[in-house]
Design a protein around this motif. Structure first.
Motif, PDB file in Angstrom:
ATOM      1  N   THR A 128       1.226  -1.118   0.075  1.00 48.26           N
ATOM      2  CA  THR A 128      -0.347   0.026  -0.515  1.00 48.26           C
ATOM      3  C   THR A 128       0.424   1.410   0.028  1.00 48.26           C
ATOM      4  O   THR A 128       0.518   2.458  -0.546  1.00 48.26           O
TER       5      THR A 128
ATOM      6  N   ASP B  28      -6.101  -1.098  -4.739  1.00 46.74           N
ATOM      7  CA  ASP B  28      -5.089  -2.198  -3.857  1.00 46.74           C
ATOM      8  C   ASP B  28      -5.991  -3.373  -3.192  1.00 46.74           C
ATOM      9  O   ASP B  28      -7.139  -3.498  -3.558  1.00 46.74           O
ATOM     10  N   ASP B  29      -4.778  -4.204  -3.487  1.00 48.20           N
ATOM     11  CA  ASP B  29      -5.876  -6.018  -2.659  1.00 48.20           C
ATOM     12  C   ASP B  29      -6.690  -6.187  -4.005  1.00 48.20           C
ATOM     13  O   ASP B  29      -7.166  -6.910  -3.323  1.00 48.20           O
TER      14      ASP B  29
ATOM     15  N   ARG C 171       4.261  -3.112   9.006  1.00 46.55           N
ATOM     16  CA  ARG C 171       2.528  -2.729  10.191  1.00 46.55           C
ATOM     17  C   ARG C 171       2.940  -3.279  11.554  1.00 46.55           C
ATOM     18  O   ARG C 171       2.948  -2.028  12.080  1.00 46.55           O
TER      19      ARG C 171
END
Ligand code: ADP
Ligand code: MG
Length: 467
Positions: free
Chosen positions: A179, A233-234, A332
């Protein structure tokens, strides 16, 4: 050279000049119809009106140049529907709003467009508010051996959209920077005034469902097909979702054909997206497929150093090395650990964070995140902040409730893998933009506000205790 032969040779050359998706979609299915010698015009059949217009308006220059070279004199081209296909063109193909737009353009602007540049757009629909995280820029992306290729590809795409790799497909595990990279490209393109949309695929899907319900699919298409750069994204989430795949396939083709850049991120290689339609899978692999790998130890340390500097805290080398070694592979999650350590430093003074305390923080974090459900977190956060669940997820907007709500969203986002739309749904059907805004706001404030940091820390702790 015979006309038919010249055309066949031209097709073979175009295969080398055009990017694969454009060629496969528009040029490969054409057929030679006839050659009109007095007018020096080739009549070429296209399988449907969409392809015909594409060839006539966008690819004309390239095709004409190649064909004239081979034929030995300047020729014109006229694209027509192949008779065989005339009635077979799907009605939906005839409906493409983009071609109505295109037809309104001055012929000159349309005809002289070389496919390797970003073309003008006749009418400019409103784009959604930018949902970009200001921290996800190239300057904050630390590179190394494991992610050098993907970083260079991303830089190249940001600098020369639709010329180097199209699409650029990035895949890899959770929390490894996909991301971040997509948004870094989006930031760079937006800064250069390119029309850019970044969307999680679920948002694309929600948008589509909404458009179908409201009968505004033409607007939906205009929005997604009028951009210079589309970053999704994703994309793994659209596997198995038929309508979304279908629409995405057409969006994809329209953009690539107009030489617009597409960038995709997925949690696995496209060939492993087993629920994905074959034709989409092959599109996804038609450009460059690059993976992000978990970064090496030195990189993790460099990232931690960057975070410490940004937060103006002095974290000892020991603690940095320990976190880099022992925190989960996902960056993350490593950031989650780091934030907790920083919160403690703010609470106890920077000397107050001993290795032992930092290690204890780390151990707490090693619990799997999936054990918390959205409902559990909402329930607990409401209780701890002296509110009912209904108040926390309801419509009411007092300052206190708003604040508590943003904190709750922040914690859900940090401690679970729920997507923004899912979180928005759980919080009384709020939009993903609202969720993102709330989370970003708390993330920013928590760095400067030790009281808030402590409050969040204690919420986290009661959560780990209760589960
Ligand atoms: P993904 O989309 O792959 O799940 P994200 O892009 O959300 O991962 O990254 C998770 C966090 O890690 C973000 O805060 C991001 O800024 C950070 N991050 C990941 N890789 C790097 C890197 N190489 N340099 C700096 N930060 C990184
Ligand atoms: Mg991501």
């Amino acid at each position: 050279m015979e006309a038919q032969e010249a055309w066949n040779a031209a097709v073979r050359q175009l295969e080398m000049i055009l990017d694969r998706a454009s060629f496969d979609t528009w040029v490969r299915p054409t057929q030679f119809l006839h050659y009109n010698a007095p007018e020096k015009t080739f009549f070429i059949g296209a399988p449907n009106t969409y392809a015909r217009d594409m060839l006539q308006f966008r690819l004309y220059r390239n095709v004409q140049r190649v064909l004239s070279d081979l034929f030995g004199s300047d020729v014109d081209l006229s694209f027509e529907l192949s008779r065989r296909e005339k009635s077979a063109a799907p009605a939906e193909m005839e409906e493409m709003p983009l071609f109505r737009l295109l037809a309104q353009q001055e012929p000159e602007a349309a005809n002289t467009e070389a496919p390797t540049t970003l073309g003008p757009v006749a009418r400019v629909p409103e784009l959604p508010e930018g949902d970009l995280n200001p921290r996800y820029i190239f300057d904050r992306f630390i590179t190394n051996r494991s992610n050098q290729m993907v970083h260079e590809a991303a830089r190249a795409v940001a600098e020369f959209p639709a010329t180097v790799y199209n699409p650029l497909t990035i895949y890899g595990g959770v929390g490894l920077g996909k991301t971040h990279i997509l948004q870094a490209i989006a930031h760079a393109c937006t800064r250069r005034k390119l029309r850019t949309i970044y969307v999680p695929s679920e948002v694309f899907m929600n948008d589509l469902i909404y458009a179908i319900r409201q009968r505004t699919t033409a607007m939906f298409r205009e929005k997604y097909r009028s951009v210079d750069v589309l970053l999704v994204d994703d994309v793994q989430f659209i596997a198995g979702k038929e309508t979304t795949q279908e629409e995405f396939f057409h969006t994809f083709n329209a953009l690539v054909a107009f030489n617009k850049q597409i960038v995709l991120a997925s949690d696995r290689h496209p060939r492993e997206l087993t629920q994905l339609e074959d034709r989409l899978r092959s599109r996804f692999q038609g450009g460059l497929v690059a993976d992000v790998q978990p970064p090496e130890l030195e990189t993790r340390m460099a990232i931690l150093h960057m975070w410490a500097q940004e937060r103006s805290v002095a974290v000892s080398e020991d603690v940095i090395a320990m976190v880099a070694q022992r925190a989960p592979a996902s960056i993350r999650e490593m950031e989650g650990v780091f934030n907790q350590i920083v919160a403690q430093m703010r609470l106890h003074g920077s000397n107050g964070v001993s290795m032992a305390r930092a290690e204890a923080t780390l151990d707490r974090f090693h619990r799997p995140r999936e054990r918390y459900t959205l409902e559990q977190i909402i329930d607990l956060v409401a209780r701890k902040q002296g509110l009912t669940v209904d108040e926390l997820v309801g419509k009411k907007r007092t300052e206190k409730i708003n604040r508590a709500r943003q904190i709750a969203m922040f914690i859900v986002r940090e401690m679970t893998e729920y997507s923004l739309p899912q979180i928005g749904e759980a919080f009384g059907g709020r939009s993903h933009t609202t969720v993102l805004h709330g989370c970003n706001k708390i993330a920013e404030e928590v760095e400067a506000d030790p009281v808030l940091a402590a409050r969040i820390q204690s919420l986290r702790q009661s959560l780990t205790r209760h589960s």
